[in-house]
Structure formats: C-alpha cells, structure tokens
Write a protein that holds these residues in place. Structure first.
Motif, mmCIF file in Angstrom:
data_model
loop_
_atom_site.group_PDB
_atom_site.id
_atom_site.type_symbol
_atom_site.label_atom_id
_atom_site.label_comp_id
_atom_site.label_asym_id
_atom_site.label_seq_id
_atom_site.Cartn_x
_atom_site.Cartn_y
_atom_site.Cartn_z
ATOM 1 N N ASP A 8 -7.356 33.960 27.626
ATOM 2 C CA ASP A 8 -7.964 35.063 28.372
ATOM 3 C C ASP A 8 -8.876 34.424 29.412
ATOM 4 O O ASP A 8 -8.974 33.187 29.502
ATOM 5 N N LEU A 9 -9.558 35.273 30.178
ATOM 6 C CA LEU A 9 -10.523 34.758 31.147
ATOM 7 C C LEU A 9 -11.848 34.415 30.489
ATOM 8 O O LEU A 9 -12.645 33.655 31.039
ATOM 9 N N ARG A 10 -12.106 35.000 29.314
ATOM 10 C CA ARG A 10 -13.347 34.736 28.584
ATOM 11 C C ARG A 10 -13.006 34.435 27.122
ATOM 12 O O ARG A 10 -11.935 34.805 26.652
ATOM 13 N N PRO A 11 -13.892 33.766 26.410
ATOM 14 C CA PRO A 11 -13.588 33.408 25.022
ATOM 15 C C PRO A 11 -13.363 34.656 24.169
ATOM 16 O O PRO A 11 -14.159 35.596 24.218
ATOM 17 N N PRO A 12 -12.311 34.676 23.377
ATOM 18 C CA PRO A 12 -12.061 35.829 22.494
ATOM 19 C C PRO A 12 -12.877 35.749 21.219
ATOM 20 O O PRO A 12 -13.313 34.668 20.808
ATOM 21 N N GLU A 13 -13.082 36.907 20.610
ATOM 22 C CA GLU A 13 -13.644 36.929 19.261
ATOM 23 C C GLU A 13 -12.574 36.488 18.259
ATOM 24 O O GLU A 13 -11.387 36.478 18.567
ATOM 25 N N HIS A 14 -13.014 36.127 17.069
ATOM 26 C CA HIS A 14 -12.097 35.754 15.979
ATOM 27 C C HIS A 14 -11.228 34.556 16.360
ATOM 28 O O HIS A 14 -10.075 34.457 15.948
ATOM 29 N N ALA A 15 -11.796 33.624 17.152
ATOM 30 C CA ALA A 15 -11.013 32.471 17.609
ATOM 31 C C ALA A 15 -11.184 31.246 16.717
ATOM 32 O O ALA A 15 -10.518 30.232 16.947
ATOM 33 N N GLU A 16 -12.013 31.346 15.719
ATOM 34 C CA GLU A 16 -12.289 30.182 14.873
ATOM 35 C C GLU A 16 -11.007 29.642 14.238
ATOM 36 O O GLU A 16 -10.232 30.392 13.650
ATOM 37 N N GLY A 17 -10.814 28.337 14.374
ATOM 38 C CA GLY A 17 -9.656 27.696 13.773
ATOM 39 C C GLY A 17 -8.398 27.782 14.603
ATOM 40 O O GLY A 17 -7.343 27.293 14.171
ATOM 41 N N HIS A 18 -8.472 28.377 15.780
ATOM 42 C CA HIS A 18 -7.305 28.521 16.637
ATOM 43 C C HIS A 18 -7.539 27.837 17.978
ATOM 44 O O HIS A 18 -8.673 27.658 18.424
ATOM 45 N N GLU A 19 -6.450 27.481 18.625
ATOM 46 C CA GLU A 19 -6.512 26.845 19.931
ATOM 47 C C GLU A 19 -6.837 27.900 20.991
ATOM 48 O O GLU A 19 -6.252 28.979 21.006
ATOM 49 N N VAL A 20 -7.767 27.590 21.882
ATOM 50 C CA VAL A 20 -8.152 28.500 22.950
ATOM 51 C C VAL A 20 -7.960 27.797 24.293
ATOM 52 O O VAL A 20 -8.430 26.680 24.491
ATOM 53 N N MET A 21 -7.261 28.465 25.205
ATOM 54 C CA MET A 21 -7.066 27.963 26.558
ATOM 55 C C MET A 21 -7.477 29.072 27.522
ATOM 56 O O MET A 21 -6.784 30.085 27.636
ATOM 57 N N LEU A 22 -8.602 28.882 28.194
ATOM 58 C CA LEU A 22 -9.104 29.882 29.129
ATOM 59 C C LEU A 22 -8.549 29.620 30.518
ATOM 60 O O LEU A 22 -8.463 28.473 30.974
ATOM 61 N N GLY A 23 -8.154 30.698 31.210
ATOM 62 C CA GLY A 23 -7.627 30.535 32.554
ATOM 63 C C GLY A 23 -7.035 31.822 33.076
ATOM 64 O O GLY A 23 -7.045 32.855 32.394
ATOM 65 N N ASP A 24 -6.509 31.740 34.285
ATOM 66 C CA ASP A 24 -5.995 32.903 35.002
ATOM 67 C C ASP A 24 -4.475 32.930 34.924
ATOM 68 O O ASP A 24 -3.802 31.982 35.360
ATOM 69 N N LEU A 25 -3.908 34.008 34.390
ATOM 70 C CA LEU A 25 -2.456 34.117 34.267
ATOM 71 C C LEU A 25 -1.768 34.284 35.612
ATOM 72 O O LEU A 25 -0.537 34.233 35.682
ATOM 73 N N ALA A 26 -2.534 34.460 36.667
ATOM 74 C CA ALA A 26 -1.941 34.485 38.007
ATOM 75 C C ALA A 26 -1.574 33.084 38.489
ATOM 76 O O ALA A 26 -0.883 32.938 39.501
ATOM 77 N N ASP A 27 -2.010 32.057 37.768
ATOM 78 C CA ASP A 27 -1.739 30.658 38.134
ATOM 79 C C ASP A 27 -0.458 30.196 37.445
ATOM 80 O O ASP A 27 -0.432 30.041 36.224
ATOM 81 N N PRO A 28 0.642 29.958 38.185
ATOM 82 C CA PRO A 28 1.909 29.571 37.552
ATOM 83 C C PRO A 28 1.805 28.291 36.721
ATOM 84 O O PRO A 28 2.442 28.192 35.670
#
Length: 252
Positions: free
Chosen positions: A30-50
């Motif tokens: 997502d563009l901002r950190p999600p809730e309930h993300a503990e223990g999971h991989e998080v990649m923040l960024g813009d889906l408009a970027d191919p």
C-alpha cells in the motif's frame, strides 16, 4: 501459498488480513503501512509504477487485488487511474511473473443496476448469471476489471476469481446495509476459498446472510463452497434505520 495483497492498508484489507494470516505467507503493499502486518513482508509503493508492480508480483503464487478508489460517487477522473489503469497493470505484471491465481475484489455495484426490482428480468434476487448492470461509474470500473481479468484467464496466463464484495464493515452501520453487508469472517472465508477453488474464471457475489436477500449467492455456494456464517439479522434490532447502500440512478 505466497500471496500478495494489494491495498492492504485500506478498509477491506484491514478486515481481511487477520483472516488470512494463519494460512498463508503474505506480501502486503500500500502507500502507507498496513495494520496487522506483523510477521509478513511489507513493500510500500505506488501501483502506478510498472517497475514496482513487477517486483511485487515476482515470487508469489497468488494475488489478492484490493487496491482501488472505493467511492461510488466519484467522477471518472478520480476513478480511471486506481480502478482501470492499476488493475490492468497488476494483471499484466502477474502474467509476466508466473502468478497462478488472481483474486480480484469486484463489487456488488457491478450488478447494482438491478437493485430496483422493476429493473430485474424476473421477481427473484439478483443473480451472477445475469449480464453486468452497474449502477454507477464505480460499478462500471469493476465490470471493466472483471472483463480484463477474463482476457488473461482465457489466455491461460492464470486463473481468476472475481469476488463481487458487499459492504465490508465489522457490523452493519444501519438496517439499509443489510442488503449488502459483508462481515469480516465471511470476507475471510470467501477469499480463502477463492485462492484454492477449482475455477478457471468466475464472478461471484459475496455478502453475509440476511432474511431479506437481495443477491443470490448460489453461484458462490456451488463453485467456491461459500456458506455465510454471519447474518445481518443478528444486528437488525440494535442498529438504526438507514437507506440502502446501493446507488440510485443518476446522471453520469
């Protein structure tokens, strides 16, 4: 199963992640950190970027695409990017990187034009076998996403389950939500089933139960094994009156 969840910090994502966490390795974006993300991989960024969407889809088995502009009353210029361009980009990246299953978050608004009983071909509830009939621009963008996904499914790139989700809230805010309310446990059940169902392509309305059903859930019951365990009737005597969440006819 390694599952990419887009729009993980949104309203639907926040309700869904606890329902998936015990069954899958999740990559969340997502563009901002999600809730309930503990223990999971998080990649923040813009889906408009191919280039970013390509990295997101690399080395995952499935994609649950939730990211969208969810506001039915918005104009085309607010909907085209997040609801048409981004799904097309995600589908293309999934095909290039070898994803096997896409679960696409569509909406009951794709059939919302049938909501007035006078607009239906018969007196029964609204069925997924009827042609799409969006009630608004937002619903039309969801129909586009379903059609775009079918192109990839028919080509053999990956299989697709489109879930026409009702209004996702922890509890229905008003009685008017009972037409479409989808509780967290039923949302999680539907997505877990969609990730593993023996379906090449399908579109399925998903709501929780209600004694005055507007939408027929038979297709989801038959193909996915979906059986709602939550019911709006549980809350009917404790929530205020309110209009239906479905759009009324309006000038485009």
């Amino acid at each position: 199963m390694r599952v990419l969840v887009t729009g993980a910090a949104g309203g639907v994502g926040t309700l869904l992640l606890p329902q998936l966490a015990g069954d899958h390795h999740l990559r969340l974006t997502d563009l901002r950190p999600p809730e309930h993300a503990e223990g999971h991989e998080v990649m923040l960024g813009d889906l408009a970027d191919p280039a970013f969407t390509e990295r997101l889809c690399t080395d995952v088995d499935a994609v649950v695409h939730l990211a969208a502009n969810p506001r039915p009353g918005d104009d085309w210029d607010q909907l085209l990017g997040p609801n048409l361009d981004v799904p097309a980009r995600i589908l293309s990246a999934a095909a290039r990187t070898g994803v096997r299953r896409v679960v696409l978050a569509s909406s009951v608004h794709a059939l919302g034009g049938y909501h007035p009983p006078s607009a239906r071909p018969d007196d029964g509830p609204i069925r997924d076998t009827w042609p799409p009939h969006p009630c608004c621009r937002y619903g039309a963008t969801k129909v586009f996403s379903e059609a775009a996904a079918r192109v990839y499914a028919d080509s053999g790139a990956f299989s697709v389950v489109c879930l026409r989700l009702g209004g996702c809230q922890p509890v229905p805010p008003t009685r008017g939500w009972c037409d479409t309310w989808l509780g967290p446990a039923d949302l999680g059940q539907a997505v877990r089933l969609a990730l593993r169902a023996d379906v090449r392509f399908g579109t399925y309305t998903i709501t929780s139960a209600t004694s005055a059903a507007v939408f027929d859930l038979d297709a989801a019951r038959r193909d996915l094994g979906y059986a709602p365990i939550q019911s709006c009737d549980t809350y009917r005597d404790t929530i205020p009156d309110g209009p239906s969440t479905m759009c009324r006819a309006r000038r485009p």
